[in-house]
Design a protein around this motif. Structure first.
Motif, mmCIF file in Angstrom:
data_model
loop_
_atom_site.group_PDB
_atom_site.id
_atom_site.type_symbol
_atom_site.label_atom_id
_atom_site.label_comp_id
_atom_site.label_asym_id
_atom_site.label_seq_id
_atom_site.Cartn_x
_atom_site.Cartn_y
_atom_site.Cartn_z
ATOM 1 N N UNK A 257 -8.188 -18.057 2.544
ATOM 2 C CA UNK A 257 -7.294 -16.596 1.939
ATOM 3 C C UNK A 257 -8.430 -15.553 1.650
ATOM 4 N N UNK A 258 -8.594 -14.509 1.686
ATOM 5 C CA UNK A 258 -9.656 -13.556 2.084
ATOM 6 C C UNK A 258 -10.085 -13.163 0.489
ATOM 7 N N UNK A 259 -11.111 -12.535 0.997
ATOM 8 C CA UNK A 259 -12.089 -12.437 -0.808
ATOM 9 C C UNK A 259 -12.551 -10.977 -0.272
ATOM 10 N N UNK A 260 -12.229 -10.144 0.465
ATOM 11 C CA UNK A 260 -12.149 -8.963 0.885
ATOM 12 C C UNK A 260 -10.955 -8.197 -0.334
ATOM 13 N N UNK A 261 -11.117 -6.877 -0.696
ATOM 14 C CA UNK A 261 -10.136 -6.346 -1.404
ATOM 15 C C UNK A 261 -9.000 -6.054 -0.635
ATOM 16 N N UNK A 262 -8.238 -4.974 -1.365
ATOM 17 C CA UNK A 262 -6.641 -4.929 -0.384
ATOM 18 C C UNK A 262 -7.669 -3.450 -0.023
ATOM 19 N N UNK A 263 -6.742 -2.931 1.501
ATOM 20 C CA UNK A 263 -7.335 -1.965 2.316
ATOM 21 C C UNK A 263 -6.176 -1.065 2.326
ATOM 22 N N UNK A 264 -6.561 0.513 1.483
ATOM 23 C CA UNK A 264 -5.151 1.490 2.135
ATOM 24 C C UNK A 264 -5.769 2.361 2.307
ATOM 25 N N UNK B 276 -5.295 6.261 13.458
ATOM 26 C CA UNK B 276 -5.221 5.552 12.162
ATOM 27 C C UNK B 276 -4.446 4.000 13.002
ATOM 28 N N UNK B 277 -3.801 4.142 14.389
ATOM 29 C CA UNK B 277 -3.222 3.286 14.420
ATOM 30 C C UNK B 277 -4.237 2.298 15.335
ATOM 31 N N UNK B 278 -5.679 3.300 15.997
ATOM 32 C CA UNK B 278 -6.639 2.650 16.908
ATOM 33 C C UNK B 278 -7.633 1.754 15.288
ATOM 34 N N UNK B 279 -7.688 2.340 14.250
ATOM 35 C CA UNK B 279 -8.662 2.023 12.985
ATOM 36 C C UNK B 279 -7.706 0.512 12.634
ATOM 37 N N UNK C 243 -8.500 -2.973 11.570
ATOM 38 C CA UNK C 243 -8.600 -3.840 10.303
ATOM 39 C C UNK C 243 -7.093 -3.371 9.642
ATOM 40 N N UNK C 244 -6.436 -4.385 9.608
ATOM 41 C CA UNK C 244 -5.156 -3.864 8.451
ATOM 42 C C UNK C 244 -5.127 -3.423 6.931
ATOM 43 N N UNK C 245 -3.944 -2.587 7.211
ATOM 44 C CA UNK C 245 -3.584 -2.178 5.555
ATOM 45 C C UNK C 245 -2.777 -2.578 4.579
ATOM 46 N N UNK C 246 -3.487 -2.853 3.554
ATOM 47 C CA UNK C 246 -2.035 -3.939 2.774
ATOM 48 C C UNK C 246 -1.169 -2.047 2.618
ATOM 49 N N UNK C 247 -1.783 -0.934 2.091
ATOM 50 C CA UNK C 247 -0.726 0.364 2.251
ATOM 51 C C UNK C 247 -1.368 1.736 2.517
ATOM 52 N N UNK C 248 -0.618 1.886 3.460
ATOM 53 C CA UNK C 248 -0.865 3.473 4.117
ATOM 54 C C UNK C 248 0.189 4.869 3.605
ATOM 55 N N UNK C 249 -0.977 5.545 3.106
ATOM 56 C CA UNK C 249 -0.757 6.760 2.249
ATOM 57 C C UNK C 249 -0.096 7.570 3.406
ATOM 58 N N UNK C 250 1.253 7.919 3.909
ATOM 59 C CA UNK C 250 1.124 9.381 5.265
ATOM 60 C C UNK C 250 1.548 10.049 5.272
ATOM 61 N N UNK C 251 0.854 11.265 5.906
ATOM 62 C CA UNK C 251 1.803 12.536 5.853
ATOM 63 C C UNK C 251 3.381 12.589 6.193
ATOM 64 N N UNK D 157 0.922 -3.487 11.410
ATOM 65 C CA UNK D 157 -0.924 -2.751 10.854
ATOM 66 C C UNK D 157 -1.375 -2.002 9.434
ATOM 67 N N UNK D 158 0.153 -2.027 8.304
ATOM 68 C CA UNK D 158 0.115 -1.980 7.375
ATOM 69 C C UNK D 158 1.237 -1.980 7.415
ATOM 70 N N UNK D 159 1.219 -3.015 5.329
ATOM 71 C CA UNK D 159 2.699 -4.031 4.971
ATOM 72 C C UNK D 159 3.319 -3.126 4.402
#
Length: 134
Positions: free
Chosen positions: A1-8, A42-45, A49-57, A77-79
């Motif tokens: 399990x990762x100790x990193x904070x979730x990625x937004x 965004x897809x390249x980035x 490092x995938x994200x848990x949540x993406x906020x998308x225009x 890449x995003x959940x």
């Protein structure tokens, strides 16, 4: 399990809005936050490092937001996704529904950041519960 904070991750082409969102979300120590001005970048980035949540225009130059969401979901890449749009009315298409987006995940500009933050927190809590049950 990762100790990193979730990625937004924020995908927003308007620089002022993107920077405002970044500054707002950086004030919270519950997650990491990053952003891109296009779906392609965004897809390249997110490939690194995938994200848990993406906020998308939805209205983005080049690849539009819905195409980005479909591509990011397919690549893993995003959940979960939140839509932040200036469109007057955005029906939630079958493509968006198929990746878990509902009307609760659509926010129309201008929108208070506290509302988006509350939904991000809900989604992160749901994801954490899903991870615990696996």
């Amino acid at each position: 399990m990762s100790t990193l904070l979730p990625n937004v991750f924020i995908v927003e082409d308007e620089q002022q809005i993107r920077e405002h969102m970044l500054l707002y979300f950086e004030d919270f120590d519950e997650f990491r936050v990053d952003a891109a001005e296009s779906g392609e970048l965004a897809l390249e980035m997110l490939a690194g490092e995938p994200a848990e949540v993406c906020i998308v225009d939805i209205r983005l130059p080049g690849m539009d937001g819905e195409s980005f969401i479909r591509a990011a979901a397919a690549a893993g890449n995003c959940r979960r996704f939140i839509v932040h749009t200036g469109s007057v009315d955005l029906p939630v298409s079958e493509h968006l529904r198929s990746v878990g987006i509902s009307e609760r995940d659509v926010f129309f500009k201008p929108c208070g950041m506290d509302l988006i933050l509350a939904r991000v927190r809900e989604l992160l809590t749901e994801l954490a519960a899903d991870d615990q049950s696996v």
